[in-house]
Design a protein around this motif. Structure first.
Motif: not given
Lengths: 401, 100
Positions: A78-95, B49-59
């Motif tokens: 459950i925690a691992g699956i919950a981490a998927i959208p949270l990880l995507l959100a976090k990386l999007w915030v700090v990209y 790392l490459i798929v996320h930073d190079g594809v998913i995030a830019p999209v």
């Protein structure tokens, strides 16, 4: 996805004047705290599962609570699956920080950025490989549990360092965001008067709120969609549950069938016997012997490492009855041996607490009916607080390890 | 910037973190390389790392830019929240759909 400044502002971030909102420190900390909770739960429960499957010589896990592994491994997934959208959100915030200029300010900054490599790569790998393991898809040449385990340590190590570097922010010592400076992008970033206060582009609070709502809603959605594979109350509404724990022979899921294990003929052999071996003392039991012994009924969960679980009513002979009859020493570590050969998990370990627990059964019946061949006929091990892969099916032998 | 500098004690935590990373690497590379296949494992880590930073995030950035340019702020936020939920559920469903 929620608030984005122009490409120029993204690609040439100057730390301080970046417009406040969905990509500022406050947003990173908000999402980071939620993600941190998910990672902590997944790490602790993952280590518990690792200890179950790879027992340390000096640390015998207890056989209680009955629901222990069901809860910890259910929480792990459950925690691992919950981490998927949270990880995507976090990386999007700090990209945007990926392109910070200059890339390295000083030695400390270099260490900080270097340690983000195992953190980000490791997190992405853990949720991806974990999700694929949940559907039992292994498109890689390595042994999943060992790599998932090793990378978990890389993730917590780099996360600890990351939290140390960002301690000022984690503690909430975030400087007031500088007033939006509409100089970075191609378009005006914040002019509250122009578009109306509530809906202005670059209204930082509204953007942060939308980010948080999106992250929470996504986390809730993926959790509700899957947790029903272990939480009975959610069984009916979890439309995307990777496994239905109630779908299978006798209303219980099966990971490994008798055919896959290659044990059909051996399991159906009328001459089948259970051997109990303690040193040079060997006792044999026919199926009729076991059926004639006092039977015990126990409601025990079958809880798989993939995060699905279901409780069922098992009937059989308590293992301890056989052990005491055969004079097996109370401190002996045992091994349950299956008719199956050449499979890593064909046999399972039993520490003394597990072996002598009154609820550890050599089960003959499931929900009142004789065991289905795929559930381990003629005899399977079922005990409290054990991973499903250790509930050894098609038992042939119990021996002192 | 001084308010953002890590206190000296933080380096103890960083060192402990590096030790944990080292333990993980040792598990991955030294303990049972025939099971962990270090080269393949490294390729998967780097690939993630490459798929996320190079594809998913830019999209995601491009989609976000399109939303910024084509919608009012209020509807953009609503669309973004709904899209995020939809993408999350899609990611969750993909392994089951794609598994051979």
């Amino acid at each position: 996805m929620i608030e984005l400044p122009s490409a120029r502002a993204v690609l040439h971030p100057v730390d301080e004047p970046f417009p406040p909102g969905a990509h500022d420190t406050r947003s990173a900390v908000t999402i980071g705290r939620l993600l941190g909770i998910a990672v902590a739960v997944a790490f602790v429960t993952g280590m518990i599962s690792h200890l179950h499957q790879h027992p340390l010589g000096w640390l015998d896990l207890p056989s209680r609570p009955v629901w222990g592994y069901r809860v910890t491994q259910g929480l792990h997934v459950i925690a691992g699956i919950a981490a998927i959208p949270l990880l995507l959100a976090k990386l999007w915030v700090v990209y945007r920080h990926l392109f910070v200029w200059p890339p390295v300010r000083d030695a400390a900054h270099a260490v900080e950025r270097l340690l983000l490599v195992p953190l980000v790569a490791g997190m992405l790998f853990e949720v991806t490989s974990g999700l694929l393991n949940v559907v039992r898809w292994y498109p890689w040449p390595f042994f999943f549990p060992r790599v998932h385990y090793g990378v978990a340590w890389m993730v917590v190590g780099s996360l600890a360092a990351h939290l140390a570097f960002k301690w000022w922010a984690v503690c909430g010592r975030i400087p007031e965001p500088v007033a939006a400076q509409p100089v970075l992008g191609d378009e005006p970033l914040a002019s509250p008067g122009a578009a109306g206060a509530a809906g202005a582009a670059g209204a930082p609070d509204a953007d942060r709120r939308a980010l948080l709502i999106g992250a929470l809603a996504s986390t809730a959605a993926v959790t509700l969609a899957t947790a029903g594979q272990t939480v009975p109350a959610l069984h009916a509404i979890s439309a995307l549950k990777p496994r239905d724990p109630l779908a299978g022979p006798q209303g219980l899921a099966v990971n490994r069938t008798a055919s896959a294990a290659g044990v059909r003929s051996a399991a159906l052999d009328p001459g089948w016997q259970l051997t109990l071996a303690a040193g040079d003392r060997v006792t044999r039991f026919t199926l009729a012997d076991l059926v004639a012994m006092p039977q015990q009924v126990a409601r025990l969960p079958l809880a798989c490492v993939e995060g699905w679980s279901a409780e069922a009513e098992w009937t059989g002979v308590p293992l301890r009855a056989l052990l005491s009859a055969a004079g097996v020493p109370a401190d002996a570590h045992l091994r349950a041996v299956s008719l199956e050969r050449n499979w890593l998990y064909a046999n399972s370990p039993l520490n003394p607490a597990q072996a002598w627990d009154p609820l550890t059964l050599l089960a003959l019946r499931l929900d009142g009916e004789p065991l289905d061949l795929d559930h381990g006929y003629p005899l399977r091990l079922i005990g409290p607080n054990r991973p499903g892969v250790h509930q050894t099916k098609w038992l042939e032998r119990i021996e002192v390890a | 910037m001084n308010a953002h500098r890590m206190p000296r004690a933080g380096w103890v935590v960083v060192a402990a973190g590096v030790l944990a990373i080292g333990w993980g690497l040792w598990q991955l590379v030294v303990v049972a390389p025939s099971a962990t296949r270090p080269v393949a494992a490294a390729a998967w880590l780097a690939g993630a790392l490459i798929v996320h930073d190079g594809v998913i995030a830019p999209v995601a950035v491009l989609v976000g830019l399109l939303l910024v340019r084509s919608l009012t702020p209020r509807s953009r936020r609503l669309v973004a929240v709904l899209a995020f939920v939809a993408v999350s559920l899609l990611v969750l469903a993909l392994p089951g759909l794609l598994r051979p």
